[in-house]
Design an enzyme around this catalytic site. Sequence first.
Site, PDB file in Angstrom:
ATOM      1  N   HIS A 309      -9.268  -2.002   1.085  1.00 44.76           N
ATOM      2  CA  HIS A 309     -10.113  -0.841   1.330  1.00 44.76           C
ATOM      3  C   HIS A 309     -10.541  -0.844   2.783  1.00 44.76           C
ATOM      4  CE1 HIS A 309     -13.210   2.184   0.737  1.00 44.76           C
ATOM      5  NE2 HIS A 309     -12.607   2.450  -0.404  1.00 44.76           N
ATOM      6  N   ASP A 366      -9.238   1.836  -8.013  1.00 49.18           N
ATOM      7  CA  ASP A 366      -8.011   2.346  -8.644  1.00 49.18           C
ATOM      8  C   ASP A 366      -7.222   1.272  -9.385  1.00 49.18           C
ATOM      9  OD1 ASP A 366      -8.236   5.031  -7.769  1.00 49.18           O
ATOM     10  OD2 ASP A 366      -7.729   4.368  -5.759  1.00 49.18           O
TER      11      ASP A 366
HETATM   12  N1  CMC Z   1      -1.189  -4.797  -0.031  1.00 43.50           N
HETATM   13  C1  CMC Z   1      -0.681  -5.613   0.922  1.00 43.50           C
HETATM   14  N2  CMC Z   1      -1.158  -5.686   2.169  1.00 43.50           N
HETATM   15  C2  CMC Z   1      -2.169  -4.864   2.484  1.00 43.50           C
HETATM   16  C3  CMC Z   1      -2.739  -4.000   1.553  1.00 43.50           C
HETATM   17  C4  CMC Z   1      -2.225  -3.982   0.257  1.00 43.50           C
HETATM   18  N3  CMC Z   1      -2.731  -3.179  -0.685  1.00 43.50           N
HETATM   19  N4  CMC Z   1      -3.749  -3.304   2.133  1.00 43.50           N
HETATM   20  C5  CMC Z   1      -3.796  -3.727   3.391  1.00 43.50           C
HETATM   21  N5  CMC Z   1      -2.852  -4.675   3.611  1.00 43.50           N
HETATM   22  C6  CMC Z   1      -2.625  -5.430   4.850  1.00 43.50           C
HETATM   23  C7  CMC Z   1      -1.956  -4.564   5.899  1.00 43.50           C
HETATM   24  O1  CMC Z   1      -0.562  -4.644   5.813  1.00 43.50           O
HETATM   25  C8  CMC Z   1      -2.519  -5.162   7.151  1.00 43.50           C
HETATM   26  O2  CMC Z   1      -1.838  -6.366   7.402  1.00 43.50           O
HETATM   27  P1  CMC Z   1      -1.562  -6.847   8.943  1.00 43.50           P
HETATM   28  O3  CMC Z   1      -2.929  -7.068   9.524  1.00 43.50           O
HETATM   29  O4  CMC Z   1      -0.754  -8.067   8.802  1.00 43.50           O
HETATM   30  O5  CMC Z   1      -0.834  -5.705   9.592  1.00 43.50           O
HETATM   31  C9  CMC Z   1      -3.949  -5.537   6.789  1.00 43.50           C
HETATM   32  O6  CMC Z   1      -3.917  -5.763   5.370  1.00 43.50           O
HETATM   33  C10 CMC Z   1      -4.973  -4.451   7.096  1.00 43.50           C
HETATM   34  O7  CMC Z   1      -4.535  -3.265   6.487  1.00 43.50           O
HETATM   35  P2  CMC Z   1      -4.762  -1.811   7.029  1.00 43.50           P
HETATM   36  O8  CMC Z   1      -3.658  -0.930   6.537  1.00 43.50           O
HETATM   37  O9  CMC Z   1      -5.027  -1.851   8.491  1.00 43.50           O
HETATM   38  O10 CMC Z   1      -6.115  -1.431   6.315  1.00 43.50           O
HETATM   39  P3  CMC Z   1      -6.719  -0.002   6.231  1.00 43.50           P
HETATM   40  O11 CMC Z   1      -8.186  -0.152   6.238  1.00 43.50           O
HETATM   41  O12 CMC Z   1      -6.144   0.900   7.255  1.00 43.50           O
HETATM   42  O13 CMC Z   1      -6.191   0.543   4.818  1.00 43.50           O
HETATM   43  C11 CMC Z   1      -5.974   1.015   2.538  1.00 43.50           C
HETATM   44  C12 CMC Z   1      -6.932   0.612   3.672  1.00 43.50           C
HETATM   45  C13 CMC Z   1      -6.806   1.328   1.307  1.00 43.50           C
HETATM   46  C14 CMC Z   1      -5.223   2.290   2.933  1.00 43.50           C
HETATM   47  C15 CMC Z   1      -4.982  -0.134   2.285  1.00 43.50           C
HETATM   48  O14 CMC Z   1      -5.690  -1.295   1.938  1.00 43.50           O
HETATM   49  C16 CMC Z   1      -3.964   0.220   1.206  1.00 43.50           C
HETATM   50  O15 CMC Z   1      -2.946   0.839   1.500  1.00 43.50           O
HETATM   51  N6  CMC Z   1      -4.245  -0.161  -0.089  1.00 43.50           N
HETATM   52  C17 CMC Z   1      -3.372   0.250  -1.167  1.00 43.50           C
HETATM   53  C18 CMC Z   1      -3.658   1.686  -1.537  1.00 43.50           C
HETATM   54  C19 CMC Z   1      -4.933   1.830  -2.313  1.00 43.50           C
HETATM   55  O16 CMC Z   1      -5.184   1.078  -3.245  1.00 43.50           O
HETATM   56  N7  CMC Z   1      -5.740   2.860  -1.963  1.00 43.50           N
HETATM   57  C20 CMC Z   1      -6.962   3.164  -2.687  1.00 43.50           C
HETATM   58  C21 CMC Z   1      -8.200   2.856  -1.904  1.00 43.50           C
HETATM   59  S1  CMC Z   1      -9.690   2.921  -2.959  1.00 43.50           S
HETATM   60  C22 CMC Z   1      -9.823   4.578  -3.463  1.00 43.50           C
HETATM   61  C23 CMC Z   1     -10.283   5.423  -2.361  1.00 43.50           C
HETATM   62  O17 CMC Z   1     -11.476   5.418  -2.045  1.00 43.50           O
HETATM   63  O18 CMC Z   1      -9.443   6.120  -1.772  1.00 43.50           O
END
Ligand code: CMC
Length: 431
Positions: A309, A366
């Site tokens: 998140h 989720d």
């Molecule tokens: N699985 C594997 N690796 C992950 C995941 C995941 N679900 N989420 C983040 N990472 C890794 C990402 O690859 C990155 O690694 P590195 O630093 O080596 O490049 C690191 O963790 C930071 O990730 P980020 O993409 O910069 O984090 P963000 O804050 O931009 O993204 C997120 C947040 C929710 C989009 C992401 O965690 C994700 O894609 N999660 C899966 C989708 C999901 O479950 N979304 C629902 C969120 S809760 C409902 C809502 O409020 O929308």
Amino acid sequence: MPDTKTASLQFLGKQYNLPVRIGTEGEAAFDITRLREQSGVITFDEGYGNTGSCESTVTYIDGEKGILRYRGYPIEQLAEHSHFVETAYLVIYGKLPSPVERAKFSDLLTEHAAIHERMVYLFESYPRDAHPMALLGAMVNALACYYPHLATNTHFGDKDNFDEAAATLISKVRTITAMAYRMSRGLPVIYPRRTLKYCENFLHMMFSDPYDHYECPPVVSRAMNLILLLHADHEQNCSTATVRMVASSGANLFASAASGVCALWGPFHGGANQAVIEMLQAIHADGDDGTRFIAEAKLGKNRLMGFGHRIYKNYDPRAKIIGKACEELLQTLGIKDPLLDIARRLEYVALNDSYFVDRKLYPNVDFYSGIMMRAMNIPVNMFTVLFAIGRMPGWVAHWREVAMSGRPRIYRPRQIYTGSVKRDYVPIEQR
Ligand code: CMC
């Protein structure tokens, strides 16, 4: 005594003093509202991870500690004692309703449950297999056509009609959803009943037929209330920020909420609940217990959906509540879902793996909600629609903050341009 009300920034030999804004929970922000005017320089924050775009009184989140409160009330207390309609009132109007206020709000929702009969033709003109989120966005926007007196585009909000517009949106959205479901299957449309409560009425419109009324088991009604309540608001997430952005132009509530539906659809946001189940189904079909999937996620070949998140760097408090409720629901209904076992295994492996631990990736709301909705016979492609129904009060509350602030200001971020520098037009025969 150190000055905590001002920050200073130095650039090219000049100093700029920035006021510091402090929220009621002690969060501090450098106020850069006048920075560009004074310095000619803007700030850069792709994805807005460090940027407060507004002040808001609706929801407080401390992502490090895993705290979520609507209007000051901890989510755990609301989940235990409240239900969706009461929480919707709280989120929109800022206070827990008195018995009279709650009854009045419920009556207003009941009064506005049915949709304009001619909207049926709209549904009929869409392909049967259209994704329900595409339909929902279209139908919420179409409410402005059928209820134009509630859809005035104005910078100052229509205070007289706000209650009716809010109730229309929150109530009709479940009717629209149920109608989309029934029409996609060629089933007769079931109309709302005055005597049923919000969630029971929704499930009645989904699952009754003209001859048999769907008797909603109390455990299912409780579970549906809980799911919607837990989604009611989540401060400046992608869809809510979109709603506020659209509202800031003076757009009406229906247009603003429709934009929220579109933003919510993506799998990084509300679409994650559908993506989680599809991921669990794929893992199950592969005969994997989750170990292979986790290994691939660590290599960046896939993402563990329902994990991570932008704000929470701790357990999402909604996921804790929903994980427990999911177990209870399945147990009470006597359902043994292999996807729950896979989800539990994935959670265990991830929470003990340094890749996830170091990046502070925990289950989010989720991760378990889809397993609950499956147990209630909600089709997988409608999971995000249920998220949207739950989020409506939040969008209404944020629209209200923007549209009725009395200080209309259009949201208009800037950018750092990285395209070509000036060049002259070349006639086509010379290219
Ligand atoms: N699985 C594997 N690796 C992950 C995941 C995941 N679900 N989420 C983040 N990472 C890794 C990402 O690859 C990155 O690694 P590195 O630093 O080596 O490049 C690191 O963790 C930071 O990730 P980020 O993409 O910069 O984090 P963000 O804050 O931009 O993204 C997120 C947040 C929710 C989009 C992401 O965690 C994700 O894609 N999660 C899966 C989708 C999901 O479950 N979304 C629902 C969120 S809760 C409902 C809502 O409020 O929308």
